[in-house]
Design an enzyme around this catalytic site. Structure first.
Site, PDB file in Angstrom:
ATOM      1  CG  ASP A 101      -0.339   0.334   2.507  1.00 13.26           C
ATOM      2  OD1 ASP A 101       0.904   0.287   2.607  1.00 13.26           O
ATOM      3  OD2 ASP A 101      -1.074   0.662   3.459  1.00 13.26           O
ATOM      4  CG  ASP A 114      -2.935  -4.036   8.139  1.00 14.16           C
ATOM      5  OD1 ASP A 114      -2.364  -3.189   8.857  1.00 14.16           O
ATOM      6  OD2 ASP A 114      -3.835  -3.739   7.324  1.00 14.16           O
TER       7      ASP A 114
END
Length: 733
Positions: free
Chosen positions: A383, A538
């Protein structure tokens, strides 16, 4: 009549999507010219009535309406349900959900009876309602007492109409229907308790519960049209069946928020096992809502750990506190997945801000690829690291740049460019720009991913500031073609808000959709997160608690959490130690006086090192059963006294005593505790602290996997009962 036309009538809510300081007031609505000019001033905050109201009843109601609209044809017919929504606004009058309105602050709830009558007459609500309902056969009316009064019933109806009122017990005097079939569902605190939902949003909640049943069997609408009492009958049967066949997950887990009664938008299965233990990470798993698992439940749930250069020297000397000679960081160091026999996570998340730390690192990752660089063969998600550029007006990357980065480095998943909508950036005027920019980036990301022939799986990053904005984005992304979505901006949110957002998203999920939560790893919420469609998340919390949490540094096998024993290194790099040995030379001193001070500082330095080494030795002796607990405790606290404030010493004494009494490292089978013993519990330097973090991640992952197994077993046992129950519910009447 096989397919009735449906109208749902509800009232406005005080909670609105936009709430400006200069919003419209009652005086503005009384003057048409003033209303026009003031509305222009607020035009940038205009939106449809259906989107403007964000009260609990309205949100649940609209979710139910959407479910009805998705129900499709009845008896295989291609015709679909017609479902329209009308809203009684104390400002605008009777309006449909598509009317564009601006923020205002007017409500019938604060008006006295005569004021309600006069203002409702001014707005023409009675006549508008009478004219509107003539086009519908099945009319649901979900109104508060003063809003029912504003209708000024009765109105003209016909025998081919069915009315269902969801209203408070005190509103019955205002419910009058001349013709047609009518059912009044009176609601009070007793019903709120029975259905397990707050009274404020209960009307919308019950409507949605019925809509979910219709979504499974469209024939229920025809039955309801013929027999309006069927509404309560089918709702009650649903709750009776769900409560009798529910299987409660009882695995106690870390970090629960104390949630009681109801949570979010759905009633919760009651928990009967309340375990309360001091210093314990045991906590109730958040109960599941009385709805079916999300259609993507079969994807399971995966845990990704964020990567922030968390590696250690494999041959670090713990006795001498020395690194391996000629060690080259990263090249010679190892990650947690190399230290353990198998990784304690299902994947790794790497943010671009880590990639951008240095040009040397960038080049090495590009040359080797991300898998070889972090020496991990499993799934890796990339990301942009939105927290790294949160202060910037726009993200510092282009879509082409990010696509090339993901593809060149060999990521398995790549996340589109988002811009956080949190804190001061969630204020009106700013949030809309970031929200729209994130959606625009996602659309461009998916289009160019296809054009460039990228091999990684695209993940659409989503931002928002309330359940509705997240849900709208989810719908848009699925329409774009995304099959993997990721919700951002929730890492610091309370679990209640996260669940509210997931409940808003729940109706739009499809079997092929996967859903990721960024930065949210709360084990006690795993069941409800998975139940509502989360397939991955996460979190670095278990790892970083080892050195960032003031108390909860070590997770024991018995679910207890412990504070590691602080023995900071007595060297010149330690700021607190340096403060102990510094001396003040503000005034002029003779050489003999300076010499005396230098000798004194040497003495202080040696004394500090003596206390430090004594604390380390006594802990090792205790681990070998060569020192008593009271001697160990006093020796450690004597050194702690140098750098801890006096008011904290009693607290740390108690925490250390608990740790030494329980000896949790003796019970752990992980490679770290087995090889290092008490060294794992010493708060001192990165190589100890990170290893303790690796241990915590090991415990976290074991419990996460055990919880998933427990859920699957419960679902398997539950399925046989619930399938039979659903058939019974649908067959009634």
């Amino acid at each position: 009549m096989s397919i009735p036309r449906i109208l749902v009538v509800t009232n406005c809510t005080g909670e609105k999507r936009f709430k400006q300081g200069n919003q419209l007031t009652l005086s503005d609505f009384k003057d048409s010219s003033l209303l026009m000019s003031r509305s222009k001033q607020l035009n940038e905050f205009a939106c449809s009535a259906g989107e403007m109201y964000t009260g609990v009843q309205h949100l649940r109601l609209m979710e139910g309406v959407n479910l009805l609209r998705q129900a499709g044809g009845i008896n295989g017919n291609e015709r679909v349900l017609t479902v329209d929504v009308a809203i009684i606004s104390a400002g605008y009058g009777l309006i449909n959900e598509h009317k564009m309105i601006v923020p205002y602050e007017v409500t019938f709830n604060t008006m006295k009876g005569q004021e309600v009558d006069e203002w409702a007459h001014f707005l023409g609500i009675h006549d508008a309602f009478e004219q509107l309902i003539s086009d519908y056969n099945l009319i649901f009316i979900l109104l508060g007492e003063n809003y029912l009064r504003a209708l000024n019933l009765p109105v003209k109806t016909n025998s081919n109409q069915t009315f269902i009122f969801l209203a408070s017990w005190g509103s019955s005097a205002y419910i009058k229907v001349n013709l047609g079939k009518t059912f009044v569902f009176p609601l009070s605190n007793a019903e709120a308790k029975y259905y397990g939902y707050g009274l404020v949003g209960l009307k919308g909640f019950l409507f949605k519960q019925f809509a979910q049943l219709v979504h499974r069997d469209g024939q229920l609408i025809s039955k309801l049209f013929k027999n309006p009492e069927f509404f309560k009958e089918v709702i009650d049967r649903l709750f009776e069946q769900e409560k009798s066949c529910s299987v409660q997950l009882t695995l106690p887990l870390l970090g629960a928020d104390n949630l009681r009664g109801t949570l979010g938008d759905y009633p919760l299965i009651d928990s009967k096992n309340k375990l309360k233990t001091q210093r314990s990470e045991i906590s109730e798993v958040i109960p599941l809502p009385l709805i079916s698992p999300a259609p993507n439940y079969h994807h399971g749930m995966k845990y990704f750990i964020p990567e922030w250069d968390d590696y250690v020297d494999p041959t670090f000397d713990f006795i001498q506190d020395k690194f391996t000679s000629n060690r080259v960081p990263h090249k010679d160091d190892i990650y947690a997945h190399q230290l353990f026999e198998s990784p304690n996570y299902d994947g790794i998340l790497v943010s671009k801000v880590v990639f951008d730390k240095s040009q040397k690192k960038q080049q090495e990752i590009l040359d080797k690829g991300i898998h070889d660089y972090i020496r991990y063969s499993g799934k890796i998600m990339g990301d942009c690291g939105a927290f790294g550029y949160i202060q910037k007006e726009v993200p510092p990357y282009t879509t082409e740049e990010i696509l090339d980065y993901y593809q060149s480095c060999g990521f398995n998943y790549g996340v589109s460019i988002d811009h956080l909508v949190v804190g001061k950036f969630a204020e009106p005027g700013i949030r809309e720009k970031r929200y729209n920019l994130t959606i625009k980036n996602a659309e461009e990301f998916l289009t160019k991913h296809s054009e460039y022939g990228c091999q990684f799986i695209p993940v659409g990053a989503i931002q928002g500031w309330n359940p509705q904005t997240y849900a709208e984005a989810v719908k848009a992304y699925i329409k774009m073609g995304y099959t993997y979505l990721a919700l951002g901006g929730l890492a610091r949110e309370k679990v209640e808000k996260i669940i509210e957002i997931l409940l808003a998203i729940y109706p739009y999920l499809q079997p092929d959709i996967r859903l990721h939560l960024f930065g949210v790893g709360r084990l006690n919420a795993v069941p409800i997160f998975r139940h509502l469609g989360v397939t991955s998340f996460d979190s670095a919390s278990p790892l970083r608690k080892a050195w960032l949490d003031p108390e909860a540094n070590y997770h024991g096998v018995n679910h207890n959490i412990y504070a590691a024993i602080r023995i900071p290194q007595a060297n010149h790099k330690n700021k607190k130690i340096k403060e102990l040995i510094k001396f003040d030379l503000k005034n002029y001193l003779t050489s003999s006086m300076i010499y005396l001070l230098i000798i004194t500082s040497f003495w202080k330095w040696e004394m500090i090192q003596f206390l430090e080494q004594g604390a380390l030795k006594v802990l090792r002796d205790f681990d070998d059963n060569q020192a008593y607990i009271d001697v160990t405790l006093e020796t450690v606290l004597t050194y702690n006294h140098l750098f801890l404030k006096d008011r904290l010493l009693p607290k740390y004494r108690l925490m250390y005593q608990t740790l030494l009494e329980d000896k949790p490292w003796k019970d752990c089978d992980c490679v770290i505790c087995q090889s290092l013993g008490v060294e794992t519990l010493i708060f001192r330097g990165n190589d100890r602290n990170r290893r303790r973090g690796f241990h915590n991640t090991y415990m976290f992952y074991k419990r996460f996997q055990a919880l998933l197994e427990e859920m699957d077993l419960s679902k398997s046992n539950h399925k046989q009962i619930s399938n039979k129950s659903n058939e019974e519910i649908i067959k009634i009447a």
